[in-house]
Design an enzyme around this catalytic site. Sequence first.
Site, short mmCIF file in Angstrom:
data_model
loop_
_atom_site.label_atom_id
_atom_site.label_comp_id
_atom_site.label_asym_id
_atom_site.label_seq_id
_atom_site.Cartn_x
_atom_site.Cartn_y
_atom_site.Cartn_z
N GLU A 36 -2.40 -8.80 3.61
CA GLU A 36 -2.70 -9.31 4.97
C GLU A 36 -4.18 -9.18 5.32
O GLU A 36 -4.62 -9.68 6.34
CB GLU A 36 -1.81 -8.60 6.01
CG GLU A 36 -2.10 -7.13 6.25
CD GLU A 36 -1.53 -6.22 5.16
OE1 GLU A 36 -0.89 -6.73 4.22
OE2 GLU A 36 -1.75 -5.00 5.25
N CYS A 67 0.84 -1.20 0.00
CA CYS A 67 0.00 0.00 0.00
C CYS A 67 0.87 1.25 0.00
O CYS A 67 1.49 1.56 -1.00
CB CYS A 67 -0.98 -0.03 1.17
SG CYS A 67 -2.31 1.17 0.99
N HIS A 75 -3.95 -4.72 0.24
CA HIS A 75 -3.40 -5.23 1.50
C HIS A 75 -3.48 -6.75 1.50
O HIS A 75 -4.53 -7.30 1.82
CB HIS A 75 -4.19 -4.68 2.69
CG HIS A 75 -3.94 -3.23 2.96
ND1 HIS A 75 -2.91 -2.80 3.76
CD2 HIS A 75 -4.56 -2.12 2.50
CE1 HIS A 75 -2.91 -1.48 3.79
NE2 HIS A 75 -3.90 -1.04 3.05
#
Lengths: 216, 261
Positions: free
Chosen positions: A192, A88, A190
């Site tokens: 994650e 990001c 993202h």
Amino acid sequence: MSHPRLSDLDVIILDYGAGNLRSVIRAVERVGARPEVASVAAAIDEADVVILPGVGAAADTMRNLRERGLVEPIREYLDNDRPFLGVCMGLQALMTVSEEGGEHACLDVLEGRVVRLPGGRKIPHMGWNRVEQRRPTPLFDGIPNGAHFYFVHSYYCDMANPDEVAATTEYGTDVTAVVERGRLAATQFHPEKSGAYGLRIYRNFLLPQSSNGASE
Amino acid sequence: MLTKRIIACFDVDQGRVVKGVSFVELRDAGDPVELATLYDHEGIDELVFLDITASHEDRNTVVEMVRRTADRVFIPFTVGGGLRSDEDMMLMLESGADKITINTAAVERPELISEGAHRFGSQCIVVAIDARTERDGSMQVYTHGGRRPTGIDAVAWAREVVERGAGEIMLTSMNTDGHQGGYDIPLTRAVSEAVGVPVIASGGAGNAQHMIDAITEGRADAVLAASIFHFGTHPIMDVKRRMQAAGIPMRMEHADYDNVL
């Protein structure tokens, strides 16, 4: 499920005061690595893999990196084509300049500008968007073309070298979703926060480093 | 194409999910983290935890829940309930929440929105708006869990919170909430068309058609639901399939962690 070889890698997650790193740490752990959080230049030099996460504004990110003396060490690390994953803001910070909140010089590792997403749609671009793989790379192993990933951003990377764009997503324009050059990879989304396929990105990125890395 | 999101909401009291959740496959159906993990695996796009504990003196229980969720759940989640300062917000974000949501505190002190947006970024700040369509057709903002009228117009307030830095609006209709008879379409549409940030429709979800209506007619960017998922009668992927069949872009991948990793 996870890969035992990954546990030997020296994975550094850079903490430059950008807030919560917990999700990134857990994602990297989930695929079998043992990351350490670091905020000093020396850690970068010794690392097998450096991960630069981040949310927030470009100006704050660059100021934080400068205050911690991380700008030159990151550039030098990347000049040597060592394994690096940006997430990001960790992607946007690599660009030449960001237009977010004025003109801000960034790390200038990737040539191009960070510009505002086109109007006519809800901003931030928030949610799961379809990611089109532009060329084959081991980073997408086991991930179908068109799988969805979680985005949250209002600016995007307008890349000067299209060859560096490994994947895009559509949001009023073709938005750079994944950048790859040598052993540098970076995502606008993202991983994650992108479920199983997001974790797979971490695994795919780390796995090759465990076989040819760990030598620096 | 950006998909529309389905968001599951859990009301949490002293660390336990309230409103009878009955999942046979769960060891502890009252554990918000176990439920969140299950929902993630079943394909939910995002989660919201609302702490409805009467006293917010002791935040340790919530912090612990947020930490455990961040450890096990790899989709975005929002935490709200009784957050009154940027220090409260920071505690949640540092514990692993991706976003925080504020409601009454934002009405009482709108600067809180700008403070949070400035410090953590707009993308973290979800302003929850509870509104009721009154007999005269006006749309009024309520606070304190929908009990207290404020005299503030919902659309004007939505515009103001975005101006102050909110990155998203979670809009609950007091008229439809709890009835499972469908979302408040006119309210949702009025707010969604008035602002440039994503709007989450909330209150009234009873089936997939309600969610389709909230998106196609109400122009919502996401739909929030609580009870319809909690009893297993509306499996998440079934709802998504119906929405997709209606022409709505949805994320259809199964979140099968064991297979993918």
